[in-house]
Design a protein around this motif. Structure first.
Motif, PDB file in Angstrom:
ATOM      1  N   LEU A   6       0.814  -1.214   0.000  1.00 39.82           N
ATOM      2  CA  LEU A   6       0.000   0.000   0.000  1.00 39.82           C
ATOM      3  C   LEU A   6       0.847   1.263   0.000  1.00 39.82           C
ATOM      4  O   LEU A   6       0.391   2.318  -0.422  1.00 39.82           O
ATOM      5  N   ARG A  55     -11.631  15.711  -8.119  1.00 36.75           N
ATOM      6  CA  ARG A  55     -11.954  14.292  -7.963  1.00 36.75           C
ATOM      7  C   ARG A  55     -10.870  13.556  -7.228  1.00 36.75           C
ATOM      8  O   ARG A  55      -9.695  13.862  -7.382  1.00 36.75           O
ATOM      9  N   VAL A  98      -8.847  10.361  -7.287  1.00 36.31           N
ATOM     10  CA  VAL A  98      -8.502   9.318  -8.249  1.00 36.31           C
ATOM     11  C   VAL A  98      -8.654   7.985  -7.513  1.00 36.31           C
ATOM     12  O   VAL A  98      -8.062   7.788  -6.449  1.00 36.31           O
ATOM     13  N   PRO A  99      -9.458   7.074  -8.051  1.00 34.34           N
ATOM     14  CA  PRO A  99      -9.690   5.817  -7.345  1.00 34.34           C
ATOM     15  C   PRO A  99      -8.402   5.012  -7.189  1.00 34.34           C
ATOM     16  O   PRO A  99      -7.493   5.114  -8.014  1.00 34.34           O
ATOM     17  N   GLY A 100      -8.349   4.231  -6.145  1.00 34.54           N
ATOM     18  CA  GLY A 100      -7.199   3.352  -5.957  1.00 34.54           C
ATOM     19  C   GLY A 100      -6.355   3.687  -4.745  1.00 34.54           C
ATOM     20  O   GLY A 100      -5.306   3.102  -4.541  1.00 34.54           O
ATOM     21  N   THR A 101      -6.807   4.629  -3.927  1.00 33.27           N
ATOM     22  CA  THR A 101      -6.026   4.958  -2.744  1.00 33.27           C
ATOM     23  C   THR A 101      -6.230   3.925  -1.642  1.00 33.27           C
ATOM     24  O   THR A 101      -5.447   3.858  -0.707  1.00 33.27           O
ATOM     25  N   GLN A 102      -7.309   3.140  -1.753  1.00 30.61           N
ATOM     26  CA  GLN A 102      -7.655   2.141  -0.748  1.00 30.61           C
ATOM     27  C   GLN A 102      -7.796   2.757   0.631  1.00 30.61           C
ATOM     28  O   GLN A 102      -7.332   2.252   1.637  1.00 30.61           O
ATOM     29  N   ARG A 103      -8.429   3.895   0.638  1.00 30.93           N
ATOM     30  CA  ARG A 103      -8.722   4.603   1.872  1.00 30.93           C
ATOM     31  C   ARG A 103      -9.981   5.422   1.620  1.00 30.93           C
ATOM     32  O   ARG A 103     -10.201   5.869   0.496  1.00 30.93           O
ATOM     33  N   ILE A 104     -10.779   5.621   2.624  1.00 29.04           N
ATOM     34  CA  ILE A 104     -11.926   6.512   2.430  1.00 29.04           C
ATOM     35  C   ILE A 104     -11.351   7.903   2.170  1.00 29.04           C
ATOM     36  O   ILE A 104     -10.526   8.387   2.945  1.00 29.04           O
ATOM     37  N   ASN A 135     -15.432  14.279  -3.529  1.00 28.95           N
ATOM     38  CA  ASN A 135     -15.388  14.879  -4.863  1.00 28.95           C
ATOM     39  C   ASN A 135     -16.340  16.073  -4.881  1.00 28.95           C
ATOM     40  O   ASN A 135     -17.342  16.085  -4.175  1.00 28.95           O
ATOM     41  N   TYR A 188     -17.845   9.762   0.300  1.00 29.23           N
ATOM     42  CA  TYR A 188     -18.134   8.625   1.155  1.00 29.23           C
ATOM     43  C   TYR A 188     -17.873   8.994   2.609  1.00 29.23           C
ATOM     44  O   TYR A 188     -16.859   9.598   2.912  1.00 29.23           O
ATOM     45  N   GLU A 207     -13.957   3.056  -2.484  1.00 28.98           N
ATOM     46  CA  GLU A 207     -12.632   2.531  -2.181  1.00 28.98           C
ATOM     47  C   GLU A 207     -12.720   1.318  -1.266  1.00 28.98           C
ATOM     48  O   GLU A 207     -13.531   1.292  -0.341  1.00 28.98           O
ATOM     49  N   GLU A 208     -11.857   0.373  -1.525  1.00 28.49           N
ATOM     50  CA  GLU A 208     -11.664  -0.663  -0.519  1.00 28.49           C
ATOM     51  C   GLU A 208     -10.794  -0.042   0.572  1.00 28.49           C
ATOM     52  O   GLU A 208      -9.979   0.818   0.297  1.00 28.49           O
ATOM     53  N   THR A 209     -10.996  -0.503   1.789  1.00 29.13           N
ATOM     54  CA  THR A 209     -10.248   0.131   2.881  1.00 29.13           C
ATOM     55  C   THR A 209      -9.512  -0.928   3.689  1.00 29.13           C
ATOM     56  O   THR A 209      -9.876  -1.222   4.825  1.00 29.13           O
ATOM     57  N   PRO A 210      -8.482  -1.526   3.077  1.00 28.28           N
ATOM     58  CA  PRO A 210      -7.808  -2.643   3.720  1.00 28.28           C
ATOM     59  C   PRO A 210      -7.074  -2.263   5.006  1.00 28.28           C
ATOM     60  O   PRO A 210      -6.733  -3.147   5.783  1.00 28.28           O
TER      61      PRO A 210
END
Lengths: 869, 193
Positions: free
Chosen positions: A471, A512, A514-520, A525, A562, B18-21
């Motif tokens: 990550l 915006r 950018v998707p893919g941060t893997q965090r809320i 946006n 979100y 988002e996934e939140t691992p």
């Protein structure tokens, strides 16, 4: 030749007009629009540059005057000029007339050369035969400065007792046109407003530094720092959303809400930078509660030929190297066309404090810009593009998770993770790209000028934190912000003592994640529309100048994001309000000016202030937006929250004293910001990672009161002394408390020795920075933890501001710089050798966010070379 | 202007979820007696993640005296659906075992073995990193998803604290709990009775 004449004085309202506004001041003719009279090409250049911005606060004002000698009939200039019946002169036989001729080195008369009477508010331009005349002179000695574009400026001393005719031959100066205008002191534009200016030579002194760091040399301007590479400008104690930055006439739109988000501007693109310190910048829209920073480019060349500069800078601290080059020219057989390309590359490794390396504070930067434009008699158009790209490391030892980590980090010195010097940049780090595209044009009519500007900016910010496993290679924050701006305005130029400007500007933004941060996402946006009409008027009556302006703005947000449960929410918000500004200035005698400015500005809240959720890079704190429910974290409707728009009322008074030997500027200001949005400490929250303090955006009333004094005292032909003083007190009026990260009082004293030849100089300097005694209470992390362990509220049931650490002690830094110019062929080398923090003092600056973890940087030796051709 | 605003509203697309691992909403500690018998299970839950609500810790951990247990730690992210990537954090920690280590601290000598108060304050203090393959990382360094414990012989009461440290590039045989960022830090009441 001096002859007698009758006696009246001519006084320009500005101390500064003396050298630059002269053409107009001494040309009571109507505006020449016929074009019948031969003019220098440079006049058009001025017109073009004027358009780049606009109306009264146009950025180009700050360089336009450099060409004023060629724009004898420019309408603008009339406005700053008036006649005053003689008061003091009446008692004196002030009836001498001085005439002279300005010739080139081969004896050709130079038309439109600028002749400035130093220490007097007077100046003239030469006619077709190269002749100039000063009348109504009192007996005595005068110093004349003769300038002509492309020739070396000459200074001569004349006396009313001289009788021989004055012939001045100028030597050509072979370098780019832009260079010619570089002066020791660029004059300010006459305004009722208060501002400071960094001219080309000031900028040369800070070559290789960031924009924020460069601006720090101005009185009243400081920085909020996140280590040695991230500087955010602070004007009179306020920053981020409350300071507007105009880059080439466009509002710089990045993610300026974050205290560790530095402006994405390469200082090498500027030929000068002005800072307006009152809320008067009405035409740029909302947000200028603290002031406006105006980054001005040099005007484009309009004659064929090639010019350029090459700068190289090496610095010992960070072992950094910077190279920046610029090439410009006109087009053969296509008069009026000009182009420029410019680029900068910079690399720095870990900086070091006196006793240890500041691991992971390196910087990599690559910027370029290009411009092309045409300017004809009444029409001009210009296209500009710039690209800024940087990668910045954030001190490894500041990467912490919960309160325990924070305690460890704060109590260890050298910081955790300190390693030997390296150029490596690893997490936590930032990658920022900013692109700016601008198209602008202007059209001159009988009564004034139309101007149009379109700007497009794209800003990409990625922040990488130390995260679990793979990550770390994914940004924790990844924002893509696109901004379109459109401006249309009209400025009158048909009346000498009245000038009006009307316009409308609009902005559309799309921000915006950018998707893919893997965090809320930390902020949602949003898309936003904003804009509004404005009107500004300027009136001149005898020695009084009056500015008034108003505008009305609307900003809408359409938000989608979100929440803490990772469920979707949306919101539509609308804010609107009016801004006003009024300024008045009066000349007192020939050497003094008094100005008073009142401004009311407002700003819509930023989405980050409303909806932030989570931890932000190396903060060890959780931040919640204004619209999140205190106990449930649910996103609330703005109607259910006692939210009020943030408004500022700023009063700035300035006194200016200007003689040949002594220039003094003293500014006193009071800025009352109502409903000031700030992060208030609210308590501690525990999650599986441990305990965190949490902060919530809240509103209060803040009061900023301060004073800036800057002086330049020429003690002799060789020595001058330049002290600068900035005082500030900032309080939270509603809670009777102090605000955090307010710059402390500081004094800079510079001494300059000028050599006789080759622009040689030695400049020793000391900076005295006081401890910030007006700081909020201190609750150390250890106290925090102890209180939690014993089941008490670490904040003592109070939501008063607090800081984790005492404000660091005051400090004194010494530095010295030596400069030298070497002519080389058709060009010139400027060399500069400087040592900052000469005594390698260990210190911490209160407004540096890394002061919790490490000392500030130690001694820095730099060598810069500039080649101009 | 209103039309424009309306259009702006319509134009906004729904952003990708988002996934939140990294979020851990539930930590479960399961003590399994090595000689057979009832498991002792306690949990810490924080359903609002970064939200303002505090974590809730159940328990206490009630252990019979003089008994050897294996302690298995399970970390879950309830914001991700069961079975989806990012739901089972334990698996990720195990996968990235060379960057992680669990540290433990307890009071009042509630354990006969290991003795002392745990390795949170001093990395070299004893904790028994054994009991399963995920007790050690693939390099053989302590990881501690499973650990082995023997409760004290007499009736005692104290606290039991579990800290998961993330030590990317900094985990060594001697790296202690001052190294790295904290991924988990929870404290339970423990009784030997």
């Amino acid at each position: 030749m001096l002859t007698r004449q009758n006696c009246t004085f001519l006084i320009s309202p500005s101390r500064y007009s003396q050298s630059r506004y002269l053409p107009a001041s001494f040309s009571p003719q109507p505006v020449d629009r016929s074009g019948g009279r031969p003019r220098l090409v440079k006049r058009e250049r001025v017109r073009l540059s004027r358009r780049m911005d606009s109306c009264f606060f146009r950025s180009s004002d700050f360089y336009v005057f450099q060409f004023r000698s060629k724009m004898r009939f420019s309408a603008c200039l009339f406005l700053w000029v008036f006649f005053l019946p003689s008061i003091t002169g009446a008692q004196q036989p002030c009836a001498f007339v001085l005439t002279g001729r300005v010739l080139s080195n081969v004896g050709a008369p130079l038309m439109n050369a600028e002749v400035i009477m130093k220490g007097q508010s007077r100046g003239e331009v030469t006619d077709e035969s190269g002749t100039f005349t000063f009348d109504k002179l009192c007996p005595g000695e005068y110093v004349l400065e003769i300038r002509y574009v492309g020739y070396i400026t000459q200074v001569i001393r004349v006396s009313t007792s001289d009788t021989k005719p004055l012939l001045i031959a100028l030597e050509p100066e072979i370098k780019s046109l832009q260079e010619v205008v570089i002066e020791e002191k660029v004059e300010k534009v006459e305004r009722t407003s208060t501002y400071s200016l960094l001219d080309a030579s000031d900028l040369e002194k800070s070559m290789g530094k960031t924009l924020g760091e460069t601006l720090r040399s101005l009185p009243g301007v400081t920085t909020i720092q996140s280590g040695p590479g991230i500087f955010k400008p602070v004007i009179h104690g306020v920053h981020s959303q409350r300071v507007l930055i105009l880059n080439h006439g466009l509002r710089q739109e990045g993610q300026q809400w974050g205290a560790e988000h530095a402006p994405e501007i390469d200082p090498f693109i500027a030929s000068n930078i002005a800072v307006i310190k009152d809320a008067a910048a009405i035409k740029y829209g909302t947000d200028a509660l603290g002031g406006v920073i105006i980054v001005n480019p040099a005007p484009l060349p309009e004659r064929s030929g090639l010019g350029g500069t090459l700068n190289t800078i090496v610095q010992s601290n960070g072992r950094s190297g910077t190279i920046s080059g610029m090439l410009e020219g006109g087009l053969k057989n296509l008069p009026g066309w000009g182009w420029r390309v410019q680029g900068t590359a910079k690399r720095s490794g870990d900086f070091n404090a006196p006793d240890y390396s500041l691991t992971n504070t390196g910087v990599r930067e690559l910027d370029f810009s290009t411009a092309a434009g045409y300017h004809g008699g009444k029409f001009g158009v210009e296209l500009f593009f710039s690209h800024f790209q940087s990668e910045l490391g954030i001190l490894r030892g500041s990467a912490i998770s919960n309160l325990n980590d924070l305690m460890t980090a704060m109590e260890q010195e050298p910081p955790i993770g300190t390693k030997d010097f390296s150029y490596t940049i690893s997490e936590p780090r930032q990658e920022v790209i900013h692109n700016l595209l601008k198209l602008n044009s202007h059209w001159e009519t009988e009564k004034g000028e139309w101007r149009f500007q379109y700007g497009y900016q794209s800003n990409f910010r990625k922040e990488f934190d130390i995260r679990r496993g793979a990550l770390s290679s994914k940004p924790a924050l990844d924002l893509d912000l696109r901004t379109h701006t459109l401006e249309l305005e009209w400025e009158s130029s048909d009346k000498a003592n009245r000038q009006f400007c009307f316009g409308v500007n609009g902005m559309y933004q799309d921000n915006r994640n950018v998707p893919g941060t893997q965090r809320i996402p930390f902020i949602p946006n949003y898309t936003s529309f904003s804009g509004g009409p404005f009107a500004v008027g300027k009136f001149i009556l005898n020695q009084w100048t009056l500015d008034i302006g108003t505008r009305y703005d609307v900003r809408s947000y359409s938000v989608i994001g979100y929440d803490y449960k990772n469920t979707l929410y949306t919101a539509d918000l609308l804010f609107h309000n009016a801004s006003f500004s009024a300024g008045i200035s009066r000349n007192v005698g020939t050497h003094q000016t008094v100005k008073l400015h009142l401004g009311s500005a407002w700003r819509p809240p930023h989405v980050a202030e409303l909806y932030s959720l989570g931890t932000h890079q190396s903060a060890a704190a959780i931040e919640y937006g204004l619209l999140l429910n205190d106990s449930t974290n649910e996103v609330m409707d703005i109607k259910d929250v006692p939210f009020k728009i943030e408004k500022a009322f700023k009063v700035v008074g300035t006194y200016e004293y200007d003689t040949e030997r002594l220039q003094l500027d003293a500014t006193v200001y009071v800025n009352s910001i109502l409903n000031y949005i700030y992060l208030q400490p609210r308590g501690v929250t525990t999650n599986v990672r441990g305990t965190y303090p949490y902060f919530r955006y809240t509103q209060t009333d803040a009061l900023f009161v301060g004073m800036d004094v800057a002086a330049s005292w020429t003690m002799s032909t060789r020595f001058s002394l330049e002290p600068k003083l900035s005082l500030l007190s900032a309080t939270d009026v509603r809670n009777n408390d102090y605000l955090v990260f307010i710059p402390s009082n500081r004094l800079e004293i510079g001494l300059k020795y000028k050599g006789a030849k080759h622009n040689f100089y030695i400049e020793p300097k000391v900076n005295l920075v006081a401890r910030q005694n007006r700081a909020p209470r201190v609750i150390t992390v250890r106290e925090f933890n102890d209180a939690i362990a014993s089941g008490q509220d670490p904040l003592g049931g109070s939501s008063k501001n607090f800081d984790f650490m005492e404000a660091p002690p005051g400090y004194l830094l010494a530095g010295v710089a030596v400069g030298y110019s070497i002519p080389s062929g058709s060009g010139r080398f400027d060399l500069r050798f400087a040592i900052e923090n000469l005594l390698n003092t260990s210190y911490r600056e209160y407004t540096n966010r890394l002061r919790y973890y490490a000392d500030d940087i130690g001694r820095n030796v730099s060598l810069s070379a500039k080649y101009v051709f | 202007m209103l039309t424009v605003l309306f259009m702006a509203t319509c134009a906004t697309e729904e952003p990708q979820k988002e996934e939140t691992p990294e979020l851990i909403t539930k930590a479960t500690l399961t003590f399994t007696p090595s000689g057979g018998g009832a498991q002792v299970v306690v949990t810490a839950t924080d359903p609002d993640g970064e939200g303002v609500q505090n974590i809730t810790v159940d328990g206490p951990i009630n252990l019979p005296p003089n008994t050897t247990f294996t302690l298995a730690i399970e970390l879950l992210n309830g914001l991700v659906d069961v079975g989806q990537p990012g739901y089972d954090i334990t698996a990720e920690v195990e996968e990235e075992g060379q960057e992680h280590q669990f540290f433990f601290a307890w009071t009042n000598d509630v354990f006969a073995n290991p003795a002392g108060n745990g390795n949170l304050d001093k990395g070299s203090d004893p904790v028994d990193y054994s009991g399963a393959s995920n007790s050690k990382d693939i390099g053989g360094l302590n990881l501690g998803i499973t650990t082995t414990w023997t409760s004290a012989a007499s009736t005692l009461s104290g606290t039991f604290r579990v800290v998961l440290k993330h030590q990317p590039g900094t985990k060594t045989p001697v790296s202690d709990a001052t190294v790295g960022e904290t991924d988990l830090d929870i404290t339970f009441t423990i009784n030997v009775q």
